[in-house]
Design a protein around this motif. Structure first.
Motif, PDB file in Angstrom:
ATOM      1  N   GLY A 132       0.804  -1.222   0.000  1.00 18.39           N
ATOM      2  CA  GLY A 132       0.000   0.000   0.000  1.00 18.39           C
ATOM      3  C   GLY A 132       0.833   1.265   0.000  1.00 18.39           C
ATOM      4  O   GLY A 132       0.573   2.191  -0.775  1.00 18.39           O
ATOM      5  N   ILE A 133       1.869   1.315   0.861  1.00 20.03           N
ATOM      6  CA  ILE A 133       2.664   2.543   0.930  1.00 20.03           C
ATOM      7  C   ILE A 133       3.562   2.691  -0.296  1.00 20.03           C
ATOM      8  O   ILE A 133       3.862   3.815  -0.711  1.00 20.03           O
ATOM      9  CB  ILE A 133       3.497   2.627   2.228  1.00 20.03           C
ATOM     10  CG1 ILE A 133       4.535   1.497   2.305  1.00 20.03           C
ATOM     11  CG2 ILE A 133       2.609   2.641   3.445  1.00 20.03           C
ATOM     12  CD1 ILE A 133       5.517   1.674   3.460  1.00 20.03           C
ATOM     13  N   VAL A 134       3.978   1.575  -0.899  1.00 20.22           N
ATOM     14  CA  VAL A 134       4.787   1.669  -2.119  1.00 20.22           C
ATOM     15  C   VAL A 134       3.948   2.206  -3.267  1.00 20.22           C
ATOM     16  O   VAL A 134       4.367   3.117  -3.987  1.00 20.22           O
ATOM     17  CB  VAL A 134       5.389   0.290  -2.477  1.00 20.22           C
ATOM     18  CG1 VAL A 134       6.054   0.342  -3.853  1.00 20.22           C
ATOM     19  CG2 VAL A 134       6.408  -0.131  -1.429  1.00 20.22           C
ATOM     20  N   VAL A 135       2.738   1.664  -3.443  1.00 13.76           N
ATOM     21  CA  VAL A 135       1.859   2.137  -4.520  1.00 13.76           C
ATOM     22  C   VAL A 135       1.467   3.588  -4.282  1.00 13.76           C
ATOM     23  O   VAL A 135       1.469   4.413  -5.203  1.00 13.76           O
ATOM     24  CB  VAL A 135       0.605   1.244  -4.630  1.00 13.76           C
ATOM     25  CG1 VAL A 135      -0.373   1.817  -5.643  1.00 13.76           C
ATOM     26  CG2 VAL A 135       0.997  -0.176  -5.020  1.00 13.76           C
ATOM     27  N   TRP A 136       1.126   3.925  -3.032  1.00 12.88           N
ATOM     28  CA  TRP A 136       0.780   5.315  -2.702  1.00 12.88           C
ATOM     29  C   TRP A 136       1.930   6.248  -3.052  1.00 12.88           C
ATOM     30  O   TRP A 136       1.729   7.312  -3.631  1.00 12.88           O
ATOM     31  CB  TRP A 136       0.448   5.413  -1.210  1.00 12.88           C
ATOM     32  CG  TRP A 136       0.109   6.805  -0.751  1.00 12.88           C
ATOM     33  CD1 TRP A 136      -1.126   7.386  -0.719  1.00 12.88           C
ATOM     34  CD2 TRP A 136       1.024   7.797  -0.244  1.00 12.88           C
ATOM     35  NE1 TRP A 136      -1.039   8.670  -0.248  1.00 12.88           N
ATOM     36  CE2 TRP A 136       0.271   8.950   0.058  1.00 12.88           C
ATOM     37  CE3 TRP A 136       2.400   7.812  -0.032  1.00 12.88           C
ATOM     38  CZ2 TRP A 136       0.854  10.107   0.567  1.00 12.88           C
ATOM     39  CZ3 TRP A 136       2.984   8.965   0.478  1.00 12.88           C
ATOM     40  CH2 TRP A 136       2.217  10.096   0.781  1.00 12.88           C
ATOM     41  N   SER A 137       3.141   5.860  -2.708  1.00 11.65           N
ATOM     42  CA  SER A 137       4.312   6.699  -2.955  1.00 11.65           C
ATOM     43  C   SER A 137       4.553   6.900  -4.446  1.00 11.65           C
ATOM     44  O   SER A 137       4.814   8.015  -4.908  1.00 11.65           O
ATOM     45  CB  SER A 137       5.554   6.078  -2.304  1.00 11.65           C
ATOM     46  OG  SER A 137       5.372   5.901  -0.916  1.00 11.65           O
ATOM     47  N   SER A 165      -8.149  -2.139   5.905  1.00 11.33           N
ATOM     48  CA  SER A 165      -8.989  -1.349   4.993  1.00 11.33           C
ATOM     49  C   SER A 165      -8.194  -0.271   4.270  1.00 11.33           C
ATOM     50  O   SER A 165      -8.300  -0.104   3.045  1.00 11.33           O
ATOM     51  CB  SER A 165     -10.144  -0.716   5.762  1.00 11.33           C
ATOM     52  OG  SER A 165      -9.665   0.131   6.808  1.00 11.33           O
ATOM     53  N   HIS A 166      -7.361   0.464   5.008  1.00  8.20           N
ATOM     54  CA  HIS A 166      -6.626   1.560   4.375  1.00  8.20           C
ATOM     55  C   HIS A 166      -5.563   1.038   3.417  1.00  8.20           C
ATOM     56  O   HIS A 166      -5.216   1.721   2.442  1.00  8.20           O
ATOM     57  CB  HIS A 166      -5.989   2.472   5.435  1.00  8.20           C
ATOM     58  CG  HIS A 166      -4.862   1.836   6.188  1.00  8.20           C
ATOM     59  ND1 HIS A 166      -5.066   1.008   7.272  1.00  8.20           N
ATOM     60  CD2 HIS A 166      -3.506   1.889   6.010  1.00  8.20           C
ATOM     61  CE1 HIS A 166      -3.909   0.593   7.738  1.00  8.20           C
ATOM     62  NE2 HIS A 166      -2.937   1.097   6.992  1.00  8.20           N
ATOM     63  N   GLN A 167      -5.036  -0.168   3.670  1.00 12.13           N
ATOM     64  CA  GLN A 167      -4.011  -0.719   2.789  1.00 12.13           C
ATOM     65  C   GLN A 167      -4.595  -1.079   1.428  1.00 12.13           C
ATOM     66  O   GLN A 167      -4.026  -0.745   0.391  1.00 12.13           O
ATOM     67  CB  GLN A 167      -3.367  -1.949   3.445  1.00 12.13           C
ATOM     68  CG  GLN A 167      -2.526  -1.625   4.668  1.00 12.13           C
ATOM     69  CD  GLN A 167      -2.066  -2.867   5.419  1.00 12.13           C
ATOM     70  OE1 GLN A 167      -2.707  -3.914   5.373  1.00 12.13           O
ATOM     71  NE2 GLN A 167      -0.956  -2.750   6.141  1.00 12.13           N
ATOM     72  N   MET A 168      -5.734  -1.763   1.414  1.00 13.10           N
ATOM     73  CA  MET A 168      -6.311  -2.146   0.124  1.00 13.10           C
ATOM     74  C   MET A 168      -6.807  -0.933  -0.654  1.00 13.10           C
ATOM     75  O   MET A 168      -6.692  -0.877  -1.880  1.00 13.10           O
ATOM     76  CB  MET A 168      -7.438  -3.176   0.332  1.00 13.10           C
ATOM     77  CG  MET A 168      -8.682  -2.667   1.017  1.00 13.10           C
ATOM     78  SD  MET A 168     -10.008  -3.914   1.043  1.00 13.10           S
ATOM     79  CE  MET A 168      -9.334  -5.114   2.181  1.00 13.10           C
TER      80      MET A 168
END
Length: 442
Positions: A132-137, A165-168
């Motif tokens: 999630g944080i990699v895609v967000w970044s 929930s926030h990750q997906m």
């Protein structure tokens, strides 16, 4: 000798750390080093650490480095990085190496078939809960690497059941923001199912808004998901911040759904719009226009006051939204906005698209008093670029300049040029383009 032997025999032997434990400890320390570098020197300091220590970094370290780089560039309220950040980052060899190593780590995780967190430095696998944080970044930095995104999508599909929930939602938001949602429809279908089956209260307001935005951006056809997301958001309405309101308004507009009645008082109060940036203001206005709301003086004054301070930051399309919103009698609600808005439209006319020029010219003629400077500049732009206009855009221009001929004789020359261009194309009649392109801001 006997005394030394006695001491050796009765002294407890302390356990030593295994190699894997030492390596895990080193990686935890490396994460702390990356975070300290982010606070002290931003992206450059992080990349200095990456350049020096990348051979010792495991998947979690790589994800932390990218996340901290993205946070150093992005505005915390809008999750948006300056356009030049991508160019600047790739001037550092360490950044290209970081992206390459992340791709390898994601690939190794997919092949392993496990989302377990790596437990040693030599384990390059990317933890599933870091996807999630990699895609967000990557989305915030507007960086698209085909191989890396394919590996991340597959890793997310394999582990979606384990995501919070926030990750997906971060994952689908990032893919939608990068414009590659359709290439990963399976991922969106899985997340859609989980969001649709969520328990009440399982998602925070921010996560609900991001999900609505991502699904609207991906053009998911099932309108029920948007209705359920908005219905749950209404229950948290007093905790909504500016970005959440903006995301919901954008999603509703994209799906051509009106603003729910329960949200209208929040917008009309004006308190939510006071601190919005130009993008957020225009998302709210776009939803306001599409819903056909009459509005209130307080709401329009709040929007106008915020817009007046941000006109220079707005795109021509955003200025067009303001022009439509304050047309006719609404221009008297916040009259100081109109002259500044017209001055900015005149200044940015040369960089507008042909469709934007025609649209703005027609609405300026229909909703505002005659402005000679506006007529002269937009007339010159129309003549210089006359072959770029569609036939319906030409008719819109002809309608606008025909209404100005009584105030400015040169306007009739513009009309003649337009008619000559239409005749040269063999086109005689068309309905002026009053289109709703301003509602379709992707």
């Amino acid at each position: 000798c006997r005394r030394l032997l006695h001491l050796l025999m009765h002294t407890p032997i302390l356990p030593t750390m295994s190699d894997s434990a030492l390596q895990l400890s080193a990686c935890k320390e490396l994460n702390k080093q990356l975070i300290r570098a982010a606070y002290k020197g931003g992206a450059k300091a992080i990349l200095d650490v990456v350049a020096e220590r990348i051979i010792h970094m495991n998947g979690l370290n790589l994800a932390t480095a990218l996340h901290r780089i993205a946070k150093s560039y992005c505005r915390p309220d809008a999750s948006d990085a300056p356009a030049e950040s991508k160019v600047e980052l790739y001037t550092y060899p360490a950044f290209s190496l970081l992206i390459e190593r992340l791709s390898v780590a994601a690939h190794d995780s997919v092949n392993r078939g496990s989302g377990e967190i790596p437990n040693r430095a030599s384990d390059l696998c990317l933890p599933a809960d870091s996807v999630g944080i990699v895609v967000w970044s990557l989305a915030c930095l507007n960086i698209f690497d085909l191989r890396l995104m394919d590996h991340l999508a597959q890793l997310a599909i394999d582990n979606v059941e384990c995501f919070q929930s926030h990750q997906m939602v971060n994952v689908v938001w990032g893919f939608a923001r990068l414009g590659i949602a359709h290439a990963h429809s399976r991922l969106f279908q899985l997340v859609f199912i989980h969001v649709h089956r969520r328990e009440p209260g399982a998602f925070k307001a921010h996560t609900l808004a991001l999900a609505a935005w991502a699904f609207a951006k991906a053009d998911l056809p099932d309108v029920r998901i948007f209705e359920s997301l908005v219905a749950e958001l209404i229950g948290q309405i007093h905790g909504l911040n500016e970005q959440t309101v903006s995301d919901v308004c954008w999603a509703l507009t994209k799906r051509k759904m009106p603003i729910p009645q329960e949200v209208i008082p929040l917008l009309m109060s004006g308190t939510t719009v006071d601190n919005m940036d130009s993008d957020q203001l225009c998302n709210v206005l776009r939803a306001y226009l599409m819903s056909g709301l009459d509005g209130s003086p307080h709401f329009l004054c709040s929007i106008g006051r915020g817009a007046l301070d941000r006109l220079g930051d707005m795109t021509f399309g955003q200025l067009a939204i303001l022009l439509v919103a304050y047309a006719h009698e609404r221009k008297y609600v916040f009259p100081q906005l109109v002259p500044a808005l017209f001055a900015m439209l005149i200044d940015k006319a040369p960089i507008a698209t042909s469709e934007e020029l025609a649209f703005v010219t027609l609405h300026a003629a229909q909703g505002y008093p005659f402005d000679r400077d506006f007529c002269d500049v937009f007339g010159a732009c129309a003549i210089l670029r006359i072959r770029e206009f569609s036939h319906s855009d030409l008719r819109a221009l002809a309608t606008a300049f025909s209404s100005w001929t009584e105030f400015e004789p040169s306007a009739s020359w513009v009309v003649d040029e337009i008619e000559e261009e239409c005749n040269s194309r063999g086109e005689v009649t068309a309905v002026p383009n009053n289109g709703d392109w301003f509602l379709n801001d992707d």
